[in-house]
Design an enzyme around this catalytic site. Structure first.
Site, PDB file in Angstrom:
ATOM      1  CG  ASN A  10     -12.351  58.522  98.802  1.00 31.35           C
ATOM      2  OD1 ASN A  10     -11.437  58.598  99.626  1.00 31.35           O
ATOM      3  ND2 ASN A  10     -13.046  57.403  98.605  1.00 31.35           N
ATOM      4  CE  LYS A  12     -11.262  55.473  96.221  1.00 32.85           C
ATOM      5  NZ  LYS A  12     -11.773  54.404  95.405  1.00 32.85           N
ATOM      6  CG  HIS A  97     -15.705  54.132 100.120  1.00 27.49           C
ATOM      7  ND1 HIS A  97     -15.076  53.075  99.517  1.00 27.49           N
ATOM      8  CD2 HIS A  97     -15.752  55.130  99.207  1.00 27.49           C
ATOM      9  CE1 HIS A  97     -14.743  53.431  98.277  1.00 27.49           C
ATOM     10  NE2 HIS A  97     -15.139  54.669  98.067  1.00 27.49           N
ATOM     11  CD  GLU A  99     -12.016  51.702  97.788  1.00 26.57           C
ATOM     12  OE1 GLU A  99     -11.445  52.517  98.529  1.00 26.57           O
ATOM     13  OE2 GLU A  99     -12.168  51.895  96.562  1.00 26.57           O
ATOM     14  CD  GLU A 169     -18.541  56.278  95.990  1.00 25.36           C
ATOM     15  OE1 GLU A 169     -17.837  57.033  95.322  1.00 25.36           O
ATOM     16  OE2 GLU A 169     -18.135  55.685  96.994  1.00 25.36           O
ATOM     17  N   GLY A 175     -13.065  52.742  90.532  1.00 27.95           N
ATOM     18  CA  GLY A 175     -11.671  52.469  90.200  1.00 27.95           C
ATOM     19  C   GLY A 175     -11.511  51.550  88.994  1.00 27.95           C
ATOM     20  CB  SER A 214     -14.973  55.444  86.665  1.00 29.73           C
ATOM     21  OG  SER A 214     -14.321  54.291  87.185  1.00 29.73           O
TER      22      SER A 214
HETATM   23  P1  PGA Z   1     -13.080  56.288  91.601  1.00 31.42           P
HETATM   24  O1  PGA Z   1     -13.463  56.128  93.155  1.00 31.42           O
HETATM   25  O2  PGA Z   1     -13.469  57.688  91.183  1.00 31.42           O
HETATM   26  O3  PGA Z   1     -11.583  56.074  91.530  1.00 31.42           O
HETATM   27  O4  PGA Z   1     -13.845  55.263  90.839  1.00 31.42           O
HETATM   28  C1  PGA Z   1     -14.651  56.651  93.666  1.00 31.42           C
HETATM   29  C2  PGA Z   1     -14.768  56.350  95.145  1.00 31.42           C
HETATM   30  O5  PGA Z   1     -14.339  55.253  95.562  1.00 31.42           O
HETATM   31  O6  PGA Z   1     -15.266  57.162  95.932  1.00 31.42           O
END
Ligand code: PGA
Length: 252
Positions: A10, A12, A97, A99, A169, A175, A214
């Site tokens: 992803n 982003k 997601h 976010e 997730e 993140g 992560s």
């Molecule tokens: P990350 O993000 O691996 O940076 O923790 C995962 C995601 O948001 O899909």
């Protein structure tokens, strides 16, 4: 049932054309002789370039979008529809997601609309679910995750849901560098699968449930080795070719 594992990046809101082409080459090389599937979820504007690279290289890498509008079409300035993505040859899309849920206040209902629109337009949705730290500490993890799943199942039915992909997730792991332990993640994945099984029986065995939060080159192996973890949705670590190649191999 043998579920093919997935390593999904992803990206982003990162990258540019030059960096994307370099990363695509690495993803393509990693995917070439892998048993698992490799996917890229890219910013909208770069999807046509990535689809062109996929075609040129006859690549197995799947190209997807990170979001779609919760409406089919109309006066929604700035939005992009499921039909438009299907029109340009995009095949997959992330839905819900964290976010989107937290920063853009997208509800379970809007997420279910998006999910259904994706399906109606022939896109494969990846439904993202997960609890916040406060919810985990209040022991609400399963209630939150299952209600996010049920909101979509109410719209499309559990049988349909089982044919798509779910990504667990935990918000506190995204993140932050704080990964759920393999056992913590497996516990939730197993509970999701048990919930699906209660509705559809053995068909729940075919649903691929990815872990996200992560994931990196050093923890992918032990996470993906868990019974109900069918690969990963990877943010930060999918922006580095070397590390993501290791993650792909863990899914292979
Ligand atoms: P990350 O993000 O691996 O940076 O923790 C995962 C995601 O948001 O899909």
């Amino acid at each position: 049932m043998n579920r093919v594992k997935i390593a999904a990046g992803n990206w982003k809101m990162f990258g540019n054309s030059v960096q994307n082409a370099e990363l695509f080459n690495a993803f393509h090389a990693a995917a070439a002789d892998l048993g698992g599937e490799v996917m890229i979820f890219a910013p909208f504007v770069y999807i046509p370039e990535l689809l062109a690279l996929k075609k040129q290289n006859n690549s197995k890498v799947v190209i997807g979008a990170q979001n779609i509008c919760d409406q089919a079409q109309g006066a929604y300035t700035g939005e992009i529809s499921a039909a438009m993505l299907a029109d340009i040859g995009c095949s997959h899309v992330l839905v819900g997601h964290s976010e989107r849920r937290s920063i853009y206040q997208e509800t379970n209902e809007a997420t279910a609309e998006k999910y259904e629109l994706a399906l109606n337009n022939g896109l494969m949705p990846i439904l993202c679910v997960g609890e916040t730290l406060e919810q985990r500490e209040a022991e609400q993890t399963m209630a939150v995750v299952l209600s996010q799943i049920d909101a979509v199942a109410e719209k499309v039915g559990f049988e349909t849901l089982c044919d798509t992909i779910i990504a667990y997730e935990p918000v506190w792991a995204i993140g932050t560098g704080k990964t759920a332990s393999p056992d913590q993640a497996q516990e939730v994945h197993a509970a999701i699968r048990a919930h699906l099984r209660a509705q559809v029986g053995e068909n729940a065995k075919k649903t691929r449930i990815l872990y996200g939060g992560s994931v990196n080159a050093s923890n992918a192996d032990e996470l993906f080795a868990m019974t109900d973890i069918d690969g990963g949705l990877v943010g930060g670590a999918s922006l580095k070719a070397d590390g993501f190649t290791v993650i792909c191999n863990a899914a292979g």
